[in-house]
Design an enzyme around this catalytic site. Structure first.
Site, PDB file in Angstrom:
ATOM      1  N   HIS A 368       0.802  -1.210   0.000  1.00  0.00           N
ATOM      2  CA  HIS A 368       0.000   0.000   0.000  1.00  0.00           C
ATOM      3  C   HIS A 368       0.843   1.271   0.000  1.00  0.00           C
ATOM      4  CE1 HIS A 368      -3.563  -2.401   0.354  1.00  0.00           C
ATOM      5  NE2 HIS A 368      -4.283  -1.313   0.310  1.00  0.00           N
ATOM      6  N   CYS A 681      -7.801  -4.515 -14.012  1.00  0.00           N
ATOM      7  CA  CYS A 681      -7.342  -3.384 -13.198  1.00  0.00           C
ATOM      8  C   CYS A 681      -6.048  -3.670 -12.435  1.00  0.00           C
ATOM      9  CB  CYS A 681      -8.436  -2.948 -12.231  1.00  0.00           C
ATOM     10  SG  CYS A 681      -9.028  -4.254 -11.144  1.00  0.00           S
TER      11      CYS A 681
END
Length: 758
Positions: A368, A681
């Site tokens: 992240h 994606c």
């Protein structure tokens, strides 16, 4: 200890006097070796400095032939001096010439000396040179003498690291301030030129030699007591009282802080005449040098804990009461942050207008913090071994987020080369911006929708900047990961409404909370799992904790009042899981209308295709959903049984492998057959060559990072889909063809002059 001046404390006092004299660094080094030889009744004292080419050069000597200074060299690992440098450990011999590593250098005149003691000159665990004493007589040097020599080596290390020592006659530079080039893994595209900012700044020790050893001992004992007490307080506080990563770190701190051996070594270093700060630096540098040579990953992990604890003890010594407090960093212009590891919240704390790059010892492209780096548009490189040990705060540094290379203290020609690259990228970006208003339509008239991957409000202006058709993946978990506690429904609703408003009527696909595995929420209790990537995460967690999923869905429904709302569920492995998740949405919509709230104008539900079991239920799932989004990162990980966070296997298989492309084509074909929109994606779509291949196998919608929109669009505008499909289809059908299509596709792109480089 035998010595004319009474031992290490006297030696250090004399050293302080020499260091204060207004002479050149070379003259100072010459006087230091004379001083050491006299103090230790040694007939020889020599300093060898490690050079940038890996050789050790004789820089100063008392006792050997002085004409050999700057002429005698040896490779690292050659001779006894090379052995000391290689092992970063002292060598103490009464008969050096009988040792198998002994190497005779005739120009030095050392053949008459038998006893030998050499200690590494260390700084931050890195070897900068070797300090040697020798005698004609066969003798073994005492532990106290070894300790004295190691302490003296610290002072010499600072001279080398400061760059004071001149390179005579344009010779090879010392290693201390050498330009360093290292390779890691590219996490976020771009090139960052700037200066190092350490995420956990090290305390720089300037005063090494103590005035009063007893006073320094008292300072050390007080700092240790304060540090131990502050760790105990933190462990007893509610926010870390639960089990979890933060508590584990603090428990490791407490274990090391209370280790008697560590405390004793610190005290012994002070008793040699060092300040308390220098003692901490000395002990940790020795420890780091030893542990860096360990192959056991557990021991190397403990080294990070010890580094962190030693730095906190230094902070406690310099600012009592602040040892466990967060370090405050003043951010310069063009800052490049260097850290062992970092969470997304910590990166967002930095002033984005000054931040140019990020370098991590850990981190993967799917972490992240890497996603946030891409959102901020800064260059980032991860998995750079010993990154925090290679740099000093303020060092000039270049981060190449394309190749994964990092240049510390770069040479002028490297700087010029990268300045040219930055200008070239800027021109290329201008070309991409010129394409912003054009539809993404291939040469043979195939329309492709390019969407953005996002997760923060800072991402949303990129829709307008890039001309993207909307947001194909909004990672809602980032809001949860950067928060100190579970976001309330109102906070979630405000974020989702802001996203929809910023999108300006373009579609946004919200992915429900995808945490678990490597995405840990610090405030949520996490049970240890043998294989967290395959464990309790994503939709599994949401369905088992329905209140969490209901709260998020409720916030989305309220935020999309009167608008279209797209929700997709991550890591769906069966049709039943989607049905259960859909029922949660239906119940929340009914509840919304019952309470008089305006519902979304349209709700479209989809799934992430990333678990291989769904490949065998595609027809069933396609009939139920409004759209499917292929998460190529996880799908590839699970399909090949490869942990994408494991550097040893992460790149073992190619995204253009035939098996993977066949699976992806199957999803596209099922979507087309059922009239169900399919978007890819994952990171795969962000690379022009892969994006072209995806269009050739049937994809008409892709979601990529903002920086990838321009390069991908430029490649697709020049593409003839029919021609490329004629190449790809037979290769995918061949029973005995290549396992990967990368070579064939690369050759095709080169022949057609297609832009496939980012």
């Amino acid at each position: 200890m035998r010595g004319a001046y009474g031992g290490p404390r006297v030696l250090l006092r004399r050293l302080r006097e020499v260091m204060a004299e207004p002479v050149t660094a070379q003259e100072r080094l010459d006087r230091i070796v004379v001083l050491i030889a006299a103090n230790m009744v040694a007939e020889v004292c020599s300093v060898y400095v490690l050079r940038v080419d890996g050789d050790l050069e004789l820089y100063a000597t008392e006792g050997l032939n002085r004409a050999a200074v700057h002429l005698t060299t040896m490779r690292k690992g050659e001779g006894l001096v090379g052995l000391v440098a290689d092992e970063a450990e002292p060598v103490n011999l009464s008969d050096a010439q009988s040792h198998p590593s002994f190497s005779y250098k005739p120009e030095t005149g050392e053949e008459i000396y038998h006893s030998f003691m050499g200690v590494p000159i260390l700084r931050a665990g890195n070897t900068l040179g070797v300090l040697v004493v020798q005698n004609k007589a066969h003798r073994s040097y005492s532990d106290e003498e070894i300790e004295a020599l190691q302490t003296t080596a610290m002072v010499i290390a600072e001279m080398i690291a400061s760059g004071e020592l001149a390179t005579p006659g344009g010779g090879v530079e010392p290693v201390g301030r050498r330009p360093t080039h290292a390779g890691g893994v590219a996490l976020s595209e771009g090139i960052g030129l700037g200066h190092v900012v350490l995420h956990e700044p090290r305390v720089v020790v300037k005063n090494f030699i103590a005035e009063d050893a007893n006073a320094e001992l008292k300072r050390l004992d007080a700092a240790l007591a304060n540090l131990r007490a502050s760790i105990d307080v933190l462990l007893d506080e509610g926010d870390v009282a639960r089990a979890g990563e933060h508590r584990d770190v603090l428990e490791a701190f407490r274990m090391f802080a209370n280790d008697r051996g560590w405390g004793k070594r610190l005290q012994e270093a002070v008793l040699t005449g060092l300040t308390a700060e220098a003692a901490v630096e000395r002990v940790q540098s020795d420890t780091r040098a030893r542990m860096q040579r360990q192959t056991d990953p557990y021991l190397r992990e403990r080294l990070h804990d010890l580094d962190d604890l030693a730095n906190r003890l230094l902070r406690e010594l310099t600012s009592p009461g602040q040892g466990m407090a967060p370090a405050v960093t003043e951010l310069p212009e063009n800052a490049i942050v260097v850290a062992r590891s970092m969470g997304p919240a910590a990166l967002l704390d930095y002033d984005r207008s000054r931040l140019r790059g990020l370098v991590l010892e850990e981190g993967s492209g799917s972490s992240h913090v890497a996603i946030v780096a891409r959102a901020l548009g800064i260059a980032a490189v991860g998995q750079l071994e010993n990154a925090t040990g290679l740099v000093e705060a303020g060092d000039p540094i270049i981060v190449d987020g394309v190749s994964g290379e990092v240049h510390v203290r770069p040479t002028p020609d490297v700087e010029r080369s990268y300045a040219d690259k930055v200008r070239f990228r800027a021109r290329r970006q201008e070309q991409y911006r010129a394409l912003r208003g054009l539809p993404t339509r291939t040469r043979d008239g195939v329309d492709v929708s390019l969407l953005l991957n996002a997760g923060l409000l800072v991402d949303l202006p990129h829709i307008e900047e890039t001309g993207a058709d909307g947001v194909g993946l909004f990672r809602t978990e980032l809001q949860f990961m950067v928060a100190s506690s579970l976001p309330k429904t109102s906070a979630q609703e405000a974020l989702y409404r802001s996203v929809l408003e910023a999108a300006g009527g373009k579609p946004v696909s919200f992915r429900t909370l995808d945490v678990g595995g490597d995405k840990i929420l610090p405030y949520m209790r996490q049970e240890p799992e043998e294989n967290p990537a395959l464990g309790w995460r994503a939709i599994r967690l949401g369905l088992d904790r329905p209140a969490l999923l209901r709260t998020q869905v409720r916030a989305m429904l309220r935020a999309a009042s009167g608008r279209e709302l797209r929700i997709m569920f991550p890591m769906v492995a069966s049709v039943a899981e989607f049905d259960e998740a859909r029922s949660v949405v239906e119940r929340e919509r009914a509840r919304l209308e019952t309470h008089g709230h305006r519902a979304p104008a349209q709700i479209r539900l989809g799934v992430m295709v990333e678990v291989p079991s769904l490949l065998f239920n595609l027809d069933e799932i396609a009939r139920r959903v409004d759209f499917m989004s292929v998460g190529s990162n996880d799908l590839m990980q699970f399909l090949y049984a490869v942990d994408r966070g494991n550097a040893r296997v992460a790149n073992r298989f190619d995204t253009l492998d035939v098996a993977f492309l066949r699976a992806l084509r199957q999803v596209a074909e099922v979507g087309r057959r059922h009239g169900t929109l399919v978007t890819l994606c994952g990171e795969m779509a962000a690379r022009p060559l892969e994006a072209m291949t995806l269009v050739a196998i049937g994809y008409r919608s892709m979601s990529v990072s903002p920086a990838a929109v321009g390069p991908v669009k430029a490649a697709l505008l020049d593409l003839d889909v029919g021609e490329l499909r004629a190449l790809v289809d037979p290769l995918l059908a061949a029973a005995d063809g290549p396992t990967s299509l990368r070579a064939a596709l690369g050759a095709y792109a080169a022949k057609r002059g297609l832009q496939v480089e980012p």
